[in-house]
Design an enzyme around this catalytic site. Structure first.
Site, mmCIF file in Angstrom:
data_model
loop_
_atom_site.group_PDB
_atom_site.id
_atom_site.type_symbol
_atom_site.label_atom_id
_atom_site.label_comp_id
_atom_site.label_asym_id
_atom_site.label_seq_id
_atom_site.Cartn_x
_atom_site.Cartn_y
_atom_site.Cartn_z
ATOM 1 N N ARG A 187 41.363 42.682 56.876
ATOM 2 C CA ARG A 187 42.387 43.362 56.085
ATOM 3 C C ARG A 187 42.587 44.826 56.452
ATOM 4 O O ARG A 187 43.703 45.326 56.423
ATOM 5 C CB ARG A 187 42.019 43.273 54.607
ATOM 6 N N PHE A 197 40.778 32.192 57.076
ATOM 7 C CA PHE A 197 41.077 33.471 56.440
ATOM 8 C C PHE A 197 40.768 34.559 57.461
ATOM 9 O O PHE A 197 40.127 34.291 58.479
ATOM 10 C CB PHE A 197 40.184 33.646 55.202
ATOM 11 N N HIS A 207 43.480 46.983 46.636
ATOM 12 C CA HIS A 207 43.143 45.610 46.242
ATOM 13 C C HIS A 207 41.707 45.433 45.765
ATOM 14 O O HIS A 207 41.444 44.650 44.864
ATOM 15 C CB HIS A 207 43.387 44.695 47.438
ATOM 16 N N LEU A 265 50.025 40.400 44.383
ATOM 17 C CA LEU A 265 49.406 39.915 45.618
ATOM 18 C C LEU A 265 50.138 38.708 46.199
ATOM 19 O O LEU A 265 50.489 37.771 45.488
ATOM 20 C CB LEU A 265 47.953 39.519 45.338
ATOM 21 N N HIS A 281 45.079 45.762 50.493
ATOM 22 C CA HIS A 281 45.487 44.431 50.941
ATOM 23 C C HIS A 281 46.784 44.573 51.718
ATOM 24 O O HIS A 281 47.695 45.264 51.266
ATOM 25 C CB HIS A 281 45.677 43.501 49.745
ATOM 26 N N GLN A 296 39.558 48.896 49.566
ATOM 27 C CA GLN A 296 40.343 47.958 50.372
ATOM 28 C C GLN A 296 41.813 47.980 49.979
ATOM 29 O O GLN A 296 42.149 47.879 48.801
ATOM 30 C CB GLN A 296 39.802 46.543 50.194
ATOM 31 N N GLU A 320 46.254 36.186 51.245
ATOM 32 C CA GLU A 320 45.954 36.072 52.671
ATOM 33 C C GLU A 320 46.072 34.613 53.115
ATOM 34 O O GLU A 320 46.306 34.313 54.288
ATOM 35 C CB GLU A 320 44.525 36.576 52.886
ATOM 36 N N ARG A 370 35.604 44.324 53.084
ATOM 37 C CA ARG A 370 35.283 42.964 52.639
ATOM 38 C C ARG A 370 36.211 41.960 53.299
ATOM 39 O O ARG A 370 37.405 42.196 53.423
ATOM 40 C CB ARG A 370 35.448 42.891 51.124
HETATM 41 C C1 FAD Z 1 45.385 39.334 42.667
HETATM 42 C C2 FAD Z 1 44.005 39.153 43.210
HETATM 43 C C3 FAD Z 1 43.708 38.042 43.988
HETATM 44 C C4 FAD Z 1 42.428 37.861 44.508
HETATM 45 N N1 FAD Z 1 42.170 36.758 45.278
HETATM 46 C C5 FAD Z 1 40.916 36.570 45.751
HETATM 47 C C6 FAD Z 1 40.594 35.418 46.496
HETATM 48 O O1 FAD Z 1 41.431 34.534 46.724
HETATM 49 N N2 FAD Z 1 39.336 35.275 46.955
HETATM 50 C C7 FAD Z 1 38.366 36.212 46.718
HETATM 51 O O2 FAD Z 1 37.240 36.032 47.145
HETATM 52 N N3 FAD Z 1 38.645 37.305 45.980
HETATM 53 C C8 FAD Z 1 39.887 37.508 45.493
HETATM 54 N N4 FAD Z 1 40.149 38.627 44.748
HETATM 55 C C9 FAD Z 1 39.052 39.492 44.326
HETATM 56 C C10 FAD Z 1 38.285 38.835 43.192
HETATM 57 O O3 FAD Z 1 39.168 38.094 42.394
HETATM 58 C C11 FAD Z 1 37.561 39.832 42.308
HETATM 59 O O4 FAD Z 1 36.828 40.730 43.086
HETATM 60 C C12 FAD Z 1 36.605 39.110 41.361
HETATM 61 O O5 FAD Z 1 37.270 38.085 40.674
HETATM 62 C C13 FAD Z 1 35.963 40.070 40.391
HETATM 63 O O6 FAD Z 1 35.248 39.331 39.433
HETATM 64 P P1 FAD Z 1 34.304 40.057 38.395
HETATM 65 O O7 FAD Z 1 33.684 38.986 37.585
HETATM 66 O O8 FAD Z 1 33.430 41.007 39.110
HETATM 67 O O9 FAD Z 1 35.291 40.942 37.523
HETATM 68 P P2 FAD Z 1 36.625 40.571 36.705
HETATM 69 O O10 FAD Z 1 37.063 39.197 36.859
HETATM 70 O O11 FAD Z 1 37.596 41.665 37.012
HETATM 71 O O12 FAD Z 1 36.142 40.725 35.206
HETATM 72 C C14 FAD Z 1 35.785 41.967 34.652
HETATM 73 C C15 FAD Z 1 35.427 41.756 33.202
HETATM 74 O O13 FAD Z 1 34.863 42.938 32.680
HETATM 75 C C16 FAD Z 1 35.414 43.229 31.418
HETATM 76 N N5 FAD Z 1 35.308 44.679 31.253
HETATM 77 C C17 FAD Z 1 35.612 45.656 32.129
HETATM 78 N N6 FAD Z 1 35.297 46.862 31.626
HETATM 79 C C18 FAD Z 1 34.771 46.631 30.404
HETATM 80 C C19 FAD Z 1 34.249 47.471 29.386
HETATM 81 N N7 FAD Z 1 34.188 48.799 29.521
HETATM 82 N N8 FAD Z 1 33.813 46.883 28.239
HETATM 83 C C20 FAD Z 1 33.867 45.531 28.075
HETATM 84 N N9 FAD Z 1 34.331 44.702 29.028
HETATM 85 C C21 FAD Z 1 34.772 45.256 30.156
HETATM 86 C C22 FAD Z 1 36.820 42.685 31.473
HETATM 87 O O14 FAD Z 1 37.259 42.399 30.177
HETATM 88 C C23 FAD Z 1 36.602 41.416 32.290
HETATM 89 O O15 FAD Z 1 36.195 40.366 31.453
HETATM 90 C C24 FAD Z 1 41.434 38.820 44.236
HETATM 91 C C25 FAD Z 1 41.721 39.914 43.445
HETATM 92 C C26 FAD Z 1 42.997 40.108 42.970
HETATM 93 C C27 FAD Z 1 43.274 41.348 42.172
#
Ligand code: FAD
Length: 562
Positions: free
Chosen positions: A274, A115, A339, A240, A230, A228, A243, A374
């Protein structure tokens, strides 16, 4: 009023991993806007970094830590990056043992691919649907362990009194009623703020609402100016294109047929970090070497059908479904899009914040393992490494707590919130919240984007201040109570405007270029004045900024070349 010992807001990877850490000993509940497996974590494609050394035995967690720190443009707190890299190995094996179906090498070990910004094939993956595999693994386990989940609840207030957290208030999206939750400890794992930008790879629910709620409760937001972009999102929809496509050997090609990364990162080429690749693409487009003035090509054709079908089937499917293009026979049109939010709720390596009993992890938090940029594959890693640590810290805190949370404080908050939300639902103004949102997202992408300068940033701030003013005069098109998404979107818009203002003002304040923050009027990194984190505290007139030292242990800042 409901009472749980630990309430976790967010059902993505960080939230579920935190819940699993505490659920054996405490009563744990997760509140989420959507069903947990609809969290944005489900969309993670390319993979998760851990120096398992399955492909190259020269890899080590120390090298992973160094790559992360260099990738961060030396703004990462080095102990945070070291924990991320060291604990990665256990967390990935743990998820494997819990059933995550990683792709395999011939010898049966977990497969790894290169990556950006990493010296080795270090990114573990489950085809190009890693987040899907991992989130389902965590969700299944949370069902097994009987983690209580409240879905379709939008948390709108963190109840803080005397510097201690007592619970949250949530809007029940189904009934339209406000609900109070008493908690001995609260963990925010609410994800990123991507939808503040018009072009974003993020899910529609990634509005930064958790960041806004914490900010309003007096918790500072850290390093928000680092956004960031992407390099490769599908032109037109900004979905997306992982990468991993470049990790598997994909090329970036401009309208003159050149592999232009040669000019920008001669040794890393397409696998530079990135920030560098996104700026390169934007420069090519700006200087007239894009297609239709808007995009360049991601070319996978030379990888051959077999590799594309095996390693990147999801990418092919998306390109076919959303652009009518088969990457086996044609290049994919791509452009950079927002991103990831490097900044977030200020916390330490245990997710501890300035408010007692309030913890945070995942993308909404800023432990500062990623600093100014990142590396791909480090984010879902952060969710499980730091999700676990935040769960552990909350567990310890609750066990040591002498008195319970204040029911009165939560009741008062409920009353206050009910009045505010009812006021919004029935407001008699003239402004359409959707129009305000559209203007905000556009000005953020155009003026607080990949390249920034004082003139544009000032103009953006002016627009945001104006939009905040207009926000006071809303009128919703639907005023019913049940499943009123107009109301939910209008409510969160208030928080988005505040978070957007923090991003723009932080970007104006930081007179240097570092990582993802590229100022055309201050083109160099300035360690003397700016090797520090920004902290934004909320006031009624916008953010007040303060600073925090960057923790440097082993690696002195150097020039960043790839
Ligand atoms: C398309 C895409 C592909 C990606 N691919 C990669 C990858 O291959 N490798 C990598 O390392 N990273 C990747 N990332 C980044 C990574 O996926 C995210 O940074 C990570 O999954 C975030 O996880 P999280 O648990 O912090 O939040 P999230 O998975 O975004 O979950 C947030 C949660 O909070 C809840 N929530 C939010 N606000 C509130 C509120 N006010 N009240 C109640 N609930 C709320 C939502 O319902 C959800 O359940 C990618 C991101 C994207 C967008």
């Amino acid at each position: 009023m409901k009472h749980h010992q630990v309430i976790i807001v967010g059902g993505g990877l960080a939230g579920l991993r935190a819940a699993l850490e505490a659920v054996d000993e405490l009563d744990v509940a997760v509140l989420s806007q959507v069903h947990p497996v609809r969290s944005h974590s489900i969309a993670a494609q390319g993979g998760i970094n851990a120096a398992l050394a399955n492909v190259s035995d020269e890899d080590s967690w120390e090298r992973h830590a160094f790559d992360t720190i260099k990738g961060s443009d030396y703004l990462a707190d080095q102990p945070a990056a070291e924990i991320l890299a060291r604990e990665a190995i256990d967390r990935v094996y743990e998820s494997e043992h819990w059933g995550c179906p990683y792709s395999r090498l011939e010898n049966g070990k977990i497969a790894q691919r290169p990556f950006g910004g990493g010296g080795f094939p270090r990114t573990c993956y489950a085809s190009d649907r890693t987040g899907h595999a991992l989130l389902h693994t965590m969700y299944e386990r949370s069902v097994l362990k009987k983690v209580k989940v409240y879905e379709e609840r939008m948390v709108i207030e963190l109840v803080v009194e005397d510097g201690t957290c007592h619970g949250v208030v949530a809007l029940n999206l189904v009934t339209g009623e406000l609900e109070a939750y008493l908690a001995d400890a609260v963990i925010f794992t609410t994800g990123g703020a991507g939808r503040i930008y018009s072009k974003s790879t993020n899910a529609i629910i990634n509005t930064g609402s958790g960041m806004a709620v914490a900010y309003r409760a007096g918790v500072p937001l850290k390093d928000m100016e680092f956004i960031q972009f992407h390099p490769t999102s599908l032109y037109g929809t900004n979905i997306l294109m992982t990468e991993g496509a470049r990790g598997e050997g994909g090329y970036l090609i401009n309208s003159e047929g050149e592999r232009f990364m040669e000019k920008y990162a001669p040794s890393a080429m397409e696998l530079a970090p990135r920030d560098i690749v996104a700026r390169a693409i934007q420069t090519e487009i700006k200087e007239g070497r894009g297609f239709e003035g808007e995009y360049v090509h991601l070319d996978l054709r030379h990888l051959g059908a077999e590799k594309i079908m095996e390693r990147l089937p999801g990418i092919r499917e998306i390109a076919l479904d959303f652009a009518g293009i088969d990457p086996i026979t044609a290049p994919i049109p791509i452009q950079p899009a927002q991103h990831y939010t490097m900044g977030g709720i200020d916390c330490d390596v245990d997710g501890v914040t300035v408010v007692k009993g309030f913890f945070t992890a995942g993308e909404c938090a800023c432990v500062s393992a990623h600093g100014a940029n990142r590396l791909g594959g480090n984010s879902i890693l952060e969710t499980i490494v730091y999700g676990k640590r935040a769960g552990e810290a909350a567990l310890k805190y609750v066990k040591g707590r002498e008195s319970g949370p204040s029911r009165r404080a939560v009741e008062e908050a409920l009353e206050r919130c009910t009045e505010l939300v009812e006021g919004l639902r029935t407001a008699d103004g003239s402004e359409d919240p959707a129009a305000i949102r559209e203007e905000m997202t556009k000005v953020m992408f155009d003026k607080v984007g990949i390249f920034r300068d004082a003139e544009n940033l000032k103009a953006a701030i002016e627009t945001l201040v104006e939009l905040k003013e207009r926000y006071r005069n809303l009128r919703l098109s639907y005023r019913g109570k049940r499943y009123n998404l107009d109301l939910a979107r209008a409510w969160e818009l208030g928080g988005m405007l505040e978070v957007a203002e923090v991003i723009a003002r932080g970007a104006l304040l930081r007179e240097e270029s570092r990582g993802s923050h590229a100022r055309t009027d201050f083109t160099e990194r300035d360690d003397e004045n700016w090797l520090k984190h920004t902290l934004a505290y909320r006031t009624d007139d916008g953010p007040r900024f303060d600073f925090k030292e960057v923790i440097i242990t082993k690696y002195q800042p150097q020039a960043r070349r790839y």
